[in-house]
Each structure stands twice: as structure tokens, then as C-alpha cells.
Design a protein around this motif. Structure first.
Motif, PDB file in Angstrom:
ATOM      1  N   SER A  18      12.472   8.681  15.082  1.00 37.77           N
ATOM      2  CA  SER A  18      12.183   8.301  13.704  1.00 37.77           C
ATOM      3  C   SER A  18      13.455   8.217  12.871  1.00 37.77           C
ATOM      4  CB  SER A  18      11.176   9.282  13.091  1.00 37.77           C
ATOM      5  OG  SER A  18      11.696  10.586  13.153  1.00 37.77           O
ATOM      6  N   THR A  19      14.585   8.309  13.532  1.00 37.63           N
ATOM      7  CA  THR A  19      15.827   8.215  12.768  1.00 37.63           C
ATOM      8  C   THR A  19      16.915   7.597  13.648  1.00 37.63           C
ATOM      9  OG1 THR A  19      17.457   9.493  11.521  1.00 37.63           O
ATOM     10  CG2 THR A  19      16.454  10.591  13.394  1.00 37.63           C
ATOM     11  N   ASP A  78      13.007  21.330  10.350  1.00 37.14           N
ATOM     12  CA  ASP A  78      13.679  20.385   9.451  1.00 37.14           C
ATOM     13  C   ASP A  78      14.379  19.252  10.191  1.00 37.14           C
ATOM     14  OD1 ASP A  78      12.872  21.906   7.287  1.00 37.14           O
ATOM     15  OD2 ASP A  78      14.626  23.228   7.466  1.00 37.14           O
ATOM     16  N   GLU A  79      14.477  19.386  11.535  1.00 38.00           N
ATOM     17  CA  GLU A  79      15.068  18.291  12.297  1.00 38.00           C
ATOM     18  C   GLU A  79      14.076  17.140  12.383  1.00 38.00           C
ATOM     19  OE1 GLU A  79      17.793  19.527  16.025  1.00 38.00           O
ATOM     20  OE2 GLU A  79      15.974  20.681  15.785  1.00 38.00           O
ATOM     21  N   GLU A  80      14.598  15.919  12.486  1.00 38.80           N
ATOM     22  CA  GLU A  80      13.694  14.793  12.674  1.00 38.80           C
ATOM     23  C   GLU A  80      13.557  14.490  14.163  1.00 38.80           C
ATOM     24  OE1 GLU A  80      13.661  11.394   9.514  1.00 38.80           O
ATOM     25  OE2 GLU A  80      15.718  12.154   9.706  1.00 38.80           O
ATOM     26  N   ILE A  81      12.406  13.931  14.528  1.00 38.66           N
ATOM     27  CA  ILE A  81      12.235  13.477  15.905  1.00 38.66           C
ATOM     28  C   ILE A  81      13.150  12.274  16.128  1.00 38.66           C
ATOM     29  CG2 ILE A  81      10.561  12.355  17.446  1.00 38.66           C
ATOM     30  CD1 ILE A  81       8.522  14.285  16.507  1.00 38.66           C
ATOM     31  N   SER A  91       9.408  15.148  22.755  1.00 35.65           N
ATOM     32  CA  SER A  91       8.866  16.352  22.118  1.00 35.65           C
ATOM     33  C   SER A  91       8.217  17.295  23.123  1.00 35.65           C
ATOM     34  CB  SER A  91       7.820  15.963  21.063  1.00 35.65           C
ATOM     35  OG  SER A  91       8.407  15.287  19.998  1.00 35.65           O
ATOM     36  N   GLU A 106       6.586  20.454  16.457  1.00 33.08           N
ATOM     37  CA  GLU A 106       6.659  19.011  16.718  1.00 33.08           C
ATOM     38  C   GLU A 106       5.519  18.289  16.003  1.00 33.08           C
ATOM     39  OE1 GLU A 106       9.882  19.410  17.744  1.00 33.08           O
ATOM     40  OE2 GLU A 106       9.467  17.422  18.548  1.00 33.08           O
ATOM     41  N   LYS A 144       6.254  17.831  12.422  1.00 38.01           N
ATOM     42  CA  LYS A 144       7.159  16.702  12.175  1.00 38.01           C
ATOM     43  C   LYS A 144       6.398  15.374  12.236  1.00 38.01           C
ATOM     44  CE  LYS A 144      10.972  19.063  14.442  1.00 38.01           C
ATOM     45  NZ  LYS A 144      11.775  19.083  15.680  1.00 38.01           N
ATOM     46  N   TYR A 168      18.656  17.236  21.384  1.00 39.34           N
ATOM     47  CA  TYR A 168      17.442  17.593  20.668  1.00 39.34           C
ATOM     48  C   TYR A 168      16.660  18.629  21.451  1.00 39.34           C
ATOM     49  CZ  TYR A 168      12.988  16.921  18.226  1.00 39.34           C
ATOM     50  OH  TYR A 168      11.842  17.100  17.509  1.00 39.34           O
ATOM     51  N   LYS A 183       3.541  14.999  11.205  1.00 35.86           N
ATOM     52  CA  LYS A 183       2.593  15.080  10.080  1.00 35.86           C
ATOM     53  C   LYS A 183       1.157  15.390  10.526  1.00 35.86           C
ATOM     54  CE  LYS A 183       5.683  13.072   7.055  1.00 35.86           C
ATOM     55  NZ  LYS A 183       6.824  13.658   7.783  1.00 35.86           N
ATOM     56  N   LYS A 231      16.994   1.287  15.553  1.00 38.69           N
ATOM     57  CA  LYS A 231      15.834   1.977  16.140  1.00 38.69           C
ATOM     58  C   LYS A 231      15.594   1.474  17.553  1.00 38.69           C
ATOM     59  CE  LYS A 231      13.802   2.801  11.669  1.00 38.69           C
ATOM     60  NZ  LYS A 231      13.047   2.115  10.607  1.00 38.69           N
TER      61      LYS A 231
END
Ligand code: SF4
Ligand code: SF4
Lengths: 386, 140
Positions: free
Chosen positions: A368-369, A362-365, A321, A101, A104, A355, A106, B80
Motif C-alpha cells: 500500500s505504499t 504504525d507500519e504500512e503494508i 502479512s 495486520e 492495517k 517487513y 482496516k 506500485k
């Protein structure tokens, strides 16, 4: 499919065998540094250490049932500035999932990290561990007892102490998303354990690492599945209990009445990585007149105010997360079972998007999408548009 | 004391829902005066923390208004917002707070009448629900 090997335990000593395995990882430059738990000889506590010298592994105890910090936080610190070297880190499932997590978000550079996953039968609160260790000569002998009992499913308690609630309901006894895994469920740890290498892990020379090739680790799989089933049942009981307890907002508030707003739960949460948390900012520091005004309106208000705001906001930020590592509960000075609520509610939030935190780097949180055609019912009124 | 009058805080985007509220006004469409409108640039800039803050400070309901999906001035702000508010509502529901006090509605700049309908409906529903339990709770 990953590659599986057998590691034969020398002299019935799992610690020295595994330590020489780690030593070789350092000597062969498979990793440059190693983060792993070691015993402090002063207090018999077990803490994270960053090891460079292969000679400094003597007190290593990668299986100790104690976890003072979720090491994902430390891995963040040690990889975020993109060092030239490879960091090996011994991690349990909850630490690995938190690390994924954080990657993801960063906050971790997975390219610089070699995750060495270990199976986990659960850990004790630090206070419980301290009571147990009084009866043992060192952490290794305690751990040996703990491993042999828990692998035979006989670990009700050690010296009257039980493992943490978060661990009892943890449905992830084995590591996933590892580079190397140390698997010992279903094994006689005096004889042998399994070592797995991820598919994409660079070719190693098994002989140099004292590994024997082996095909079938069905006995391990079976033991893991049994443990997962048992814990999933416990998890469901915990969820049920939480929902029965929270009937309305008053009953939720009641659970946090002992909160002293020390923010330890936030500090220990691996997902709460913010350099400056909004609750340390001036955003909710109001002028005294404001507080007097609210007190006038309600007759009295709790101080410090905004405790509910704090917990709901933290949930809002990290529940998606939340890996259920339980560190928030362990950190709470007042024994509030925070993790129980955060994991349960986190699960509900995660379900919205199917989720699973830590499942796949490689999954996005979800925040953020988005998908254009999802949740079409959201935003439409009960009556037809006039 | 007369009939309970709900207190609504509305976070609306500048491009669609705020313009709709303006249109309702200039067209002299009547709707209940229970709403306090806060204009933001986009529904995507509604931080859920301000929704919770409004509720904990005594709002009986919160409305988030934005452009219809596909019409966001900033392309994807409302998509979003949709996820964020859904997450928030799920959390609120599970901590025992009635998530139905938080509404999200897509109201375009030309829908002045619809804006008035939404406020009317929301006031009706909140009257049925009664005052928010946080309004009087001192121990929050
Ligand atoms: S509560 Fe929110 S702002 Fe504070 S550290 Fe956690 S994620 Fe960051
Ligand atoms: S650790 Fe416990 S007392 Fe401290 S802020 Fe969190 S819930 Fe409150």
C-alpha cells in the motif's frame, strides 16, 4: 519499558488465580467483554467464548494447547463496527500479529481492543489433542502437565503426540504489542507468574488486581530467549528443507497434488479477510468450450483447473502479512503442509522490504505504499537503451 | 516443427508503452511478431493474477510495460506496479518457476525503437530458455 507485576498463584491453581484476575478486569470495567478459550464440559475440547458475566469464567483455559480458530478473525468481527465497549481478548503471539495486520487492512479497530497476550509453548493439531485428552480428566489437568513439561524443556510429546510444525518453528514464543501480558516462561506455574502492562495502558490499581510489584523478570527473559533461539534453528531447518524440496515448478505442484480445492486454508487464514474472494467470483469460471479447448491443446487437463493459480494468487495476496500461525495446515483435510510453504516464501517476500508482519501497527503494508528511489534496477533492460 | 517461437503476453499502459508500440509501428520499426499486446490504463492496474493466468495458460513470457518512474500519468501507478511485480517474481522464483520469464520495463511514449529492442531481447532470451514448463503441464 512496560510495568511488570507478580501474580501469586493461590492453592497451586493457576487457572482459578488467573480467572479471578480476569474476573476483576471485568468487574473493574477495565474491559467490558472478554474473548477467551474455555473448555466445553461435553467433549473436553477448548473453544473461544465471548464472556460478559464474570461468573462465567469457571471453565476458562487461556493456556490450553489447542486453537480451533485464530482469534484475530473473531476480534475483527467484534470491533470492526466500532462498538462503544472495550473488548478484552486473550491472544497468543500469532493471533496478535495477525490482528495487527488486520488493523492495517482496516479490519480491526485497535482502539476498542485490549489485547491480553499469553506466552505460548506451542499447540497441538485438534486431532492430536483429541487423542491426548482421552487420557486426562479435563483440559486443565492436561494443560497443567503440558505447561510443567514444556517449561522444563521436557516436552518431547504428550501421549505420543507432538506440537504442530508451525509452532516448532515459531520464533515468537512471547506476545508483543499487548495491553496486558501473562508471562509464565521461566516460572514455576504453581507459585507465580508475571503480569505486564503496556506503557500506554491506563493506570491500574495493582492492589485491586492482587498484583505485587516486582522489578526484575530476567528469569522470564532468559527462558524466552532460549526458546526463541531453539525455534529459530528449527525454522531455519524447515526453510532449508523447503528450498531443497522445491527444485522446479513440478516439485511444487507435486506438493499440492492432494489439494481438493475446498478453500479451507483460505477460510482459516486470518489475513484472507475478503468478503468475496476472487476465487468465489465468476472471474475464473469459464465457458465449457474454454475447458474443452485447453484439454484439446494439452490432451488432458486437471479438473477443477487453476489450482496453481489459486495457491500462487493467495500467496500474492497474503504472504507479505503471513504470520506463520499454521492454521492453513491445521485446516487442510488432506494434510498438505501449506503453512510450511507459505511461511517460507512469505519470509522471502517480507525480506524485500525488511517487513515483519505484526511488528508495528504504525507500519504500512508494503503493497500500500512505495518509495520513489527504491529498486532502481527493476525495469531496466540487460542491454543499454537503443 | 520449426524453431521454438516464444509466446509473449504484454500488459502495457495506455500512456507510455502502448504509445511506444504504436510509434514503433508507424515508424515501420521491425520487431518479432511473438507478442500479444493488452492495453491497460496504467501499469498499476496490472493485477498479478493475470500475469499468472497468462503463464498458466501457456504464455512463455509476460511483459509489463509502463511509464518511467516519475512519469506515471496517474502519479504513482508504476511505483506500485514495481513493488507488486517484484513480489510476484519473488514468489514465482520460490515456487520453482523461472521468474526471468516475467519482465517489467519502463518504455516512454517516444521510445518506439526501445520498445522494439525490448521485444527482440525478450524473444532472444525466451528462445534460450525454451518453452515454459506450464505450457505442457496438465496438472496445474
Ligand atoms: S486469496 Fe486473495 S482474494 Fe481470496 S480471500 Fe485471500 S486475499 Fe482475498
Ligand atoms: S485446505 Fe488443503 S485441500 Fe483445501 S484448498 Fe487448501 S490446500 Fe487445497
Amino acid at each position: 519499558m512496560s510495568k511488570v507485576y507478580k501474580l501469586t498463584i493461590e492453592n497451586k491453581d493457576i487457572f482459578s488465580t488467573v480467572n479471578s484476575f480476569f474476573q476483576k478486569l471485568l468487574e473493574e470495567k477495565i474491559i467490558d467483554n472478554l474473548l477467551l478459550p474455555q473448555e466445553s464440559l461435553n467433549s473436553k475440547s477448548v473453544m473461544q467464548t465471548l464472556v460478559k458475566s464474570p461468573q462465567e469464567l469457571g471453565n476458562a483455559n487461556p493456556f490450553a494447547p489447542l486453537l480451533l480458530v485464530n482469534s484475530a478473525t473473531l476480534v475483527s468481527q467484534l470491533t470492526i463496527d466500532n462498538p462503544q465497549s472495550k473488548l478484552g481478548a486473550v491472544m497468543r503471539s500469532c493471533e496478535i500479529r495477525a490482528a495487527i495486520e488486520l488493523a492495517k487492512l482496516k479490519q480491526i479497530n485497535l482502539e476498542r481492543l485490549v489485547i491480553i497476550g499469553v506466552d505460548c509453548p506451542g499447540i497441538y493439531e485438534s486431532t492430536a489433542y483429541q487423542k491426548i485428552i482421552e487420557k486426562y480428566k479435563d483440559s486443565q489437568s492436561l494443560t497443567r502437565d503440558y505447561l510443567s513439561k514444556s517449561l522444563k524443556n521436557q516436552l518431547q510429546s504428550l501421549e505420543g503426540q507432538e506440537i504442530r510444525l508451525a509452532c516448532k518453528g515459531c520464533e515468537y514464543p512471547n506476545p508483543e504489542n499487548f495491553s496486558i501480558a501473562l508471562n509464565f516462561f521461566g516460572c514455576d506455574v504453581d507459585k507465580e507468574i508475571f503480569i505486564q502492562f503496556a506503557d500506554n495502558f491506563p493506570q491500574i490499581d495493582p492492589e485491586k488486581l492482587n498484583l505485587l510489584s516486582c522489578e526484575d523478570n530476567g528469569q522470564w527473559r532468559k527462558a524466552i530467549d532460549e526458546c526463541r533461539d531453539r525455534r529459530t534453528k528449527t525454522r531455519e531447518e524447515i526453510f532449508k528443507q523447503v528450498f531443497e524440496n522445491i527444485k522446479d515448478i513440478k516439485s511444487f505442484l507435486k506438493e499440492f497434488e492432494h489439494c481438493r480445492r475446498c478453500y479451507n486454508c483460505r477460510k482459516e487464514c486470518p489475513i484472507c479477510y475478503c468478503r468475496e474472494c476472487i476465487f468465489d467470483s465468476l472471474t475464473f469460471e469459464h465457458a465449457s468450450e474454454q475447458y474443452f479447448g485447453w484439454a484439446r491443446k494439452k490432451g488432458k487437463i486437471r479438473m477443477p483447473s487453476d489450482t496453481l493459480l489459486f495457491h500462487i494468487t493467495r500467496m500474492n495476496h497474503m504472504a507479505i502479512s503471513c504470520v506463520g500461525c499454521g492454521q492453513c495446515s491445521s485446516a487442510c483435510p488432506n494434510g498438505i503442509p501449506i503453512a510450511k510453504f507459505f511461511k517460507t516464501i512469505g519470509f522471502k517476500v517480507q525480506e524485500l522490504f525488511d517487513y515483519k508482519p505484526g511488528r508495528n501497527p504504525d507500519e504500512e503494508i508494503p503493497q500500500s505504499t512505495f518509495k520513489e528511489d527504491e529498486f532502481p534496477e527493476v525495469g531496466l533492460g540487460p542491454k543499454s537503451k537503443a | 516443427m520449426g524453431e521454438f517461437e516464444p509466446n509473449i503476453v504484454a500488459f502495457v499502459c495506455k500512456w507510455c508503452t502502448y504509445t511506444a508500440a504504436d510509434l514503433a509501428g508507424t515508424s515501420r520499426i521491425q520487431y518479432p511478431p511473438n507478442v500479444k499486446i493488452i492495453r491497460l490504463m496504467c501499469s498499476g492496474s496490472v493485477d498479478p493474477i493475470f500475469v499468472v493466468k497468462a503463464l498458466s495458460q501457456g504464455a512463455d513470457g509476460v511483459l509489463i510495460g509502463g511509464c518511467h518512474p516519475g512519469d506515471c500519468h496517474y502519479v504513482s501507478g508504476n511505483y506500485k506496479a514495481r513493488r507488486r511485480i517484484l513480489i510476484l517474481k519473488t514468489i514465482l522464483q520460490n515456487v520453482g518457476f523461472e521468474a526471468d520469464r516475467v519482465w517489467i520495463r519502463w518504455i516512454s511514449a517516444s521510445e518506439g525503437k526501445y520498445f522494439a529492442t525490448v521485444i527482440t531481447e525478450m524473444v532472444e532470451q525466451l528462445k534460450k530458455m525454451g518453452p515454459s514448463p506450464l505450457k505442457t503441464a496438465w496438472d496445474i
